[in-house]
Structures are given as structure tokens and as C-alpha cells.
Design a protein around this motif. Sequence first.
Motif, PDB file in Angstrom:
ATOM      1  N   TYR A  19      44.944  34.425  44.831  1.00 12.61           N
ATOM      2  CA  TYR A  19      45.834  35.122  43.892  1.00 12.61           C
ATOM      3  C   TYR A  19      46.921  34.182  43.363  1.00 12.61           C
ATOM      4  O   TYR A  19      46.715  32.981  43.285  1.00 12.61           O
ATOM      5  CB  TYR A  19      46.430  36.384  44.525  1.00 12.61           C
ATOM      6  CG  TYR A  19      45.397  37.483  44.659  1.00 12.61           C
ATOM      7  CD1 TYR A  19      45.202  38.384  43.614  1.00 12.61           C
ATOM      8  CD2 TYR A  19      44.629  37.611  45.807  1.00 12.61           C
ATOM      9  CE1 TYR A  19      44.254  39.398  43.720  1.00 12.61           C
ATOM     10  CE2 TYR A  19      43.685  38.615  45.919  1.00 12.61           C
ATOM     11  CZ  TYR A  19      43.500  39.505  44.879  1.00 12.61           C
ATOM     12  OH  TYR A  19      42.567  40.490  44.992  1.00 12.61           O
ATOM     13  N   CYS A  42      48.726  39.491  41.840  1.00  7.78           N
ATOM     14  CA  CYS A  42      48.527  38.701  40.625  1.00  7.78           C
ATOM     15  C   CYS A  42      49.072  39.483  39.434  1.00  7.78           C
ATOM     16  O   CYS A  42      48.689  40.636  39.234  1.00  7.78           O
ATOM     17  CB  CYS A  42      47.048  38.395  40.439  1.00  7.78           C
ATOM     18  SG  CYS A  42      46.751  37.641  38.833  1.00  7.78           S
ATOM     19  N   ARG A  74      49.577  30.489  38.440  1.00 10.72           N
ATOM     20  CA  ARG A  74      49.360  30.554  36.989  1.00 10.72           C
ATOM     21  C   ARG A  74      50.498  29.813  36.282  1.00 10.72           C
ATOM     22  O   ARG A  74      51.625  29.794  36.775  1.00 10.72           O
ATOM     23  CB  ARG A  74      49.404  32.011  36.531  1.00 10.72           C
ATOM     24  CG  ARG A  74      48.323  32.900  37.043  1.00 10.72           C
ATOM     25  CD  ARG A  74      48.671  34.363  36.779  1.00 10.72           C
ATOM     26  NE  ARG A  74      49.023  34.636  35.396  1.00 10.72           N
ATOM     27  CZ  ARG A  74      48.161  34.885  34.409  1.00 10.72           C
ATOM     28  NH1 ARG A  74      46.861  34.910  34.684  1.00 10.72           N
ATOM     29  NH2 ARG A  74      48.565  35.115  33.180  1.00 10.72           N
ATOM     30  N   ASN A  99      38.530  38.004  43.501  1.00 14.67           N
ATOM     31  CA  ASN A  99      39.282  37.145  44.413  1.00 14.67           C
ATOM     32  C   ASN A  99      38.635  36.927  45.768  1.00 14.67           C
ATOM     33  O   ASN A  99      38.985  35.998  46.487  1.00 14.67           O
ATOM     34  CB  ASN A  99      40.707  37.648  44.566  1.00 14.67           C
ATOM     35  CG  ASN A  99      41.681  36.495  44.520  1.00 14.67           C
ATOM     36  OD1 ASN A  99      42.209  36.097  45.530  1.00 14.67           O
ATOM     37  ND2 ASN A  99      41.869  35.916  43.343  1.00 14.67           N
ATOM     38  N   GLY A 140      42.769  41.469  35.263  1.00 14.73           N
ATOM     39  CA  GLY A 140      42.558  40.090  35.681  1.00 14.73           C
ATOM     40  C   GLY A 140      41.678  39.295  34.732  1.00 14.73           C
ATOM     41  O   GLY A 140      41.165  39.811  33.735  1.00 14.73           O
ATOM     42  N   CYS A 141      41.512  38.023  35.059  1.00 12.76           N
ATOM     43  CA  CYS A 141      40.648  37.151  34.265  1.00 12.76           C
ATOM     44  C   CYS A 141      39.217  37.670  34.395  1.00 12.76           C
ATOM     45  O   CYS A 141      38.836  38.156  35.473  1.00 12.76           O
ATOM     46  CB  CYS A 141      40.745  35.724  34.778  1.00 12.76           C
ATOM     47  SG  CYS A 141      42.462  35.182  34.903  1.00 12.76           S
ATOM     48  N   ARG A 157      43.026  35.480  30.208  1.00 10.73           N
ATOM     49  CA  ARG A 157      43.920  34.755  31.111  1.00 10.73           C
ATOM     50  C   ARG A 157      45.352  35.270  31.011  1.00 10.73           C
ATOM     51  O   ARG A 157      46.132  35.158  31.949  1.00 10.73           O
ATOM     52  CB  ARG A 157      43.926  33.253  30.779  1.00 10.73           C
ATOM     53  CG  ARG A 157      42.858  32.446  31.423  1.00 10.73           C
ATOM     54  CD  ARG A 157      42.933  32.385  32.916  1.00 10.73           C
ATOM     55  NE  ARG A 157      44.075  31.633  33.421  1.00 10.73           N
ATOM     56  CZ  ARG A 157      44.337  31.478  34.720  1.00 10.73           C
ATOM     57  NH1 ARG A 157      43.566  32.026  35.631  1.00 10.73           N
ATOM     58  NH2 ARG A 157      45.380  30.789  35.107  1.00 10.73           N
ATOM     59  N   ARG A 187      46.798  41.313  37.021  1.00 13.34           N
ATOM     60  CA  ARG A 187      46.010  42.443  37.509  1.00 13.34           C
ATOM     61  C   ARG A 187      46.856  43.716  37.573  1.00 13.34           C
ATOM     62  O   ARG A 187      46.322  44.805  37.514  1.00 13.34           O
ATOM     63  CB  ARG A 187      45.474  42.155  38.918  1.00 13.34           C
ATOM     64  CG  ARG A 187      44.358  41.143  38.915  1.00 13.34           C
ATOM     65  CD  ARG A 187      44.013  40.730  40.331  1.00 13.34           C
ATOM     66  NE  ARG A 187      42.759  40.018  40.329  1.00 13.34           N
ATOM     67  CZ  ARG A 187      41.602  40.543  40.660  1.00 13.34           C
ATOM     68  NH1 ARG A 187      41.517  41.794  41.038  1.00 13.34           N
ATOM     69  NH2 ARG A 187      40.509  39.816  40.615  1.00 13.34           N
ATOM     70  N   CYS A 234      37.080  36.677  37.449  1.00  8.21           N
ATOM     71  CA  CYS A 234      37.722  36.657  38.774  1.00  8.21           C
ATOM     72  C   CYS A 234      37.336  37.822  39.672  1.00  8.21           C
ATOM     73  O   CYS A 234      37.472  38.981  39.313  1.00  8.21           O
ATOM     74  CB  CYS A 234      39.235  36.644  38.599  1.00  8.21           C
ATOM     75  SG  CYS A 234      40.136  36.794  40.162  1.00  8.21           S
TER      76      CYS A 234
HETATM   77  S1  SF4 Z   1      41.855  34.150  38.444  1.00 11.20           S
HETATM   78 FE1  SF4 Z   1      43.930  34.083  39.299  1.00 11.20          FE
HETATM   79  S2  SF4 Z   1      45.206  34.691  37.570  1.00 11.20           S
HETATM   80 FE2  SF4 Z   1      43.150  35.360  37.064  1.00 11.20          FE
HETATM   81  S3  SF4 Z   1      43.041  37.461  37.804  1.00 11.20           S
HETATM   82 FE3  SF4 Z   1      42.251  36.149  39.419  1.00 11.20          FE
HETATM   83  S4  SF4 Z   1      44.003  35.807  40.752  1.00 11.20           S
HETATM   84 FE4  SF4 Z   1      44.820  36.526  38.783  1.00 11.20          FE
END
Ligand code: SF4
Length: 323
Positions: A103, A45, A134, A62, A56-57, A174, A48, A60
Motif C-alpha cells: 500500500y 491507500c 505514491r 495488494n 485503486g490502480c 493512478r 482506494r 492492483c
Molecule cells: S498500486 Fe499502490 S497506489 Fe495503486 S491502488 Fe495499489 S496500493 Fe494504491
Amino acid sequence: MQNAQNPCTFAAMETKKAYRDLAVFLGRFFEGKVQKISINAGFSCPNRDGTKGWGGCTYCNNQTFSPDYCQREKSVTQQLTEGIRFFSRKYPTMRYLAYFQSYTNTYGETEQLIAKYEEALRVEGVVGLIVGTRPDCMPDKLLDYFAELARKQFVMVEYGVESTLDRTLQRINRGHTYAEAEEAIRRTAAQGIHTGAHLILGLPGETREEILQHATRISSLPLETLKLHQLQLIRNTRMAKEYESNPDDFHLYDVDEYVELVVDFVERIRPQLVVERFVSQSPKELLIAPDWGLKNYEFVSKVDRRFAERQTWQGRLYQEMQG
Ligand code: SF4
């Protein structure tokens, strides 16, 4: 401004539901049952690894969207074969869509990405692709590939939009703006590729009114499907730490309150938009809150019941966005 007129007609004819659901959408392209199988193709991602951002968000972790059969060390073929074996015992004629879910599934060398998609399409029973990504991660070369593929097979790109407010997108780290989401969705749909979006309802700092305004803004885009998710606090995330130090900054919906929000939201979206989901389900061991203890179908029946009690339907309060 214009209110939708008698939009229930389509629902009554096609699904007997008050909203347009995924079964209706897939029924336009396939005869018989079609099931999505989630794959973790081992992609990374850019939010990240520093390409778009670090860490990352904030919400999140994963691990939350990887069912047991979709583990990174297994090949795409193996994950799909195991998923298909699971479903085909009960539904021998079922066909499948390979869902690249974990991801950012358009992040990497184009040739390597394409090799994974093609591997999925070679598995017997797989009739199309759904690729989650994304909005800031869709190079033209890849979009051209999807456009070519979409002439022969079912291909959908699903963008994580999450919010239409830049203030929120910044707060949750984001790493992209709403304008970038709009642009990606327009470029994708213009190429004849099925296009979906994902929103989180209840992100910190958003009022109920602001959440409902997402419905109008997102409806103005050339989307075919929409997934709604409640905000969930997940262990080992930055958001979980924020919540710990400042719980008053968050509003975690109880189930009835969220059902009400969903019905209000769906009343405001474009009548033709397909509502694919209302909730996400994270593994219990990772979930901090809210823990409603409901399966997806149990939540859906609550929503259906509430639509009936309120005698309302998708798009009843839809208003085209001005300007
Ligand atoms: S939500 Fe998606 S874009 Fe955001 S850190 Fe996780 S994997 Fe990456």
C-alpha cells in the motif's frame, strides 16, 4: 545530444555486469550482506479510499506483494523478527533494511507513521528503511523527518511512477500525473534522501517506442535506483476485466521478447542509475498472465546472457533529455 563514452568501465570494475546493480549500490553504504525485509504495516491507500481516487490502480491487487511472513495482523517488529530469523540461519552476520512495501506507506497521521518506522529501526539487525509510496503522498513534514533521519541512517523513498505518459496514468487510474512524480522525486533528492522509482513496462496503449522513451525521461530525474516490472494481469483487478473484454488492447510479452525490451531499455538509461529489478513475481494463484515460470535469478541470468551476446551495456545509447 551526447552518447555515453565507455560506460562499461565502471561495470567491469565493480560488478562484472553490463549494468549497475543493487549490490554495487548497497556496497557503497554497508560492508557485508544486506537484505531487504518486506513489511505490511497496515497502512491504506488514498487511491482506494476516495482521498485521491476510488478503486485503486486498475492492475492492483495488494495481496500480490505480501510474502507469507508479512501479514497485516502481525506487528512491524514481529514481521521483521520472523524475516530476520529466516535469513539469519544461513547468513548469521547479515544486516537488514526494513522495506515498507504494501500500500502507501506515507499515508496516515504523521506521528503514527513515524512510530512504525521507529519501531522497525529498533529491531536488532535493522540498519535502515526503504519506504514505498505514491508521488502525490509525501507531505513536507514527513519529508523533513526522513531528511533528519537520513543524516544518521540509510533511508530511501521509492516512488511508484509506473509510466511517464499522463495518458497511461489516467488509463490505469493512478490518480496522479507524471509532473507530480517528477516534483516528488526532485523534492526528496534535494533533501539528501536516497530516491528510487518504479516503472511498469508494457502498460496498455503504449508502443514499444513510447516505452523506450520512458528511459530518457526517467534518466533526467535525480534518481539513484530504478525498478522495472513487466505488466502482469492479476486476478480480481479491473485490468483483468478489461483484458477479458478486450484482449487485443493488450500486448503481453513473452519472456524472450521482454528480455530484449529490458536490454534495449537499459541501453538508454543514465549510466549511473542503479537497476534494482527487471521483473516482479506475483503469487501463481493470483497471476493470470504472463506466466513465465522463472525465478528472479533465472530471469536475471537471461538478461546477463543477452547483454553479453549483444555486446552492449547500460547507457550505451543514453541521450540527455533536451529542453
Ligand atoms: S498500486 Fe499502490 S497506489 Fe495503486 S491502488 Fe495499489 S496500493 Fe494504491
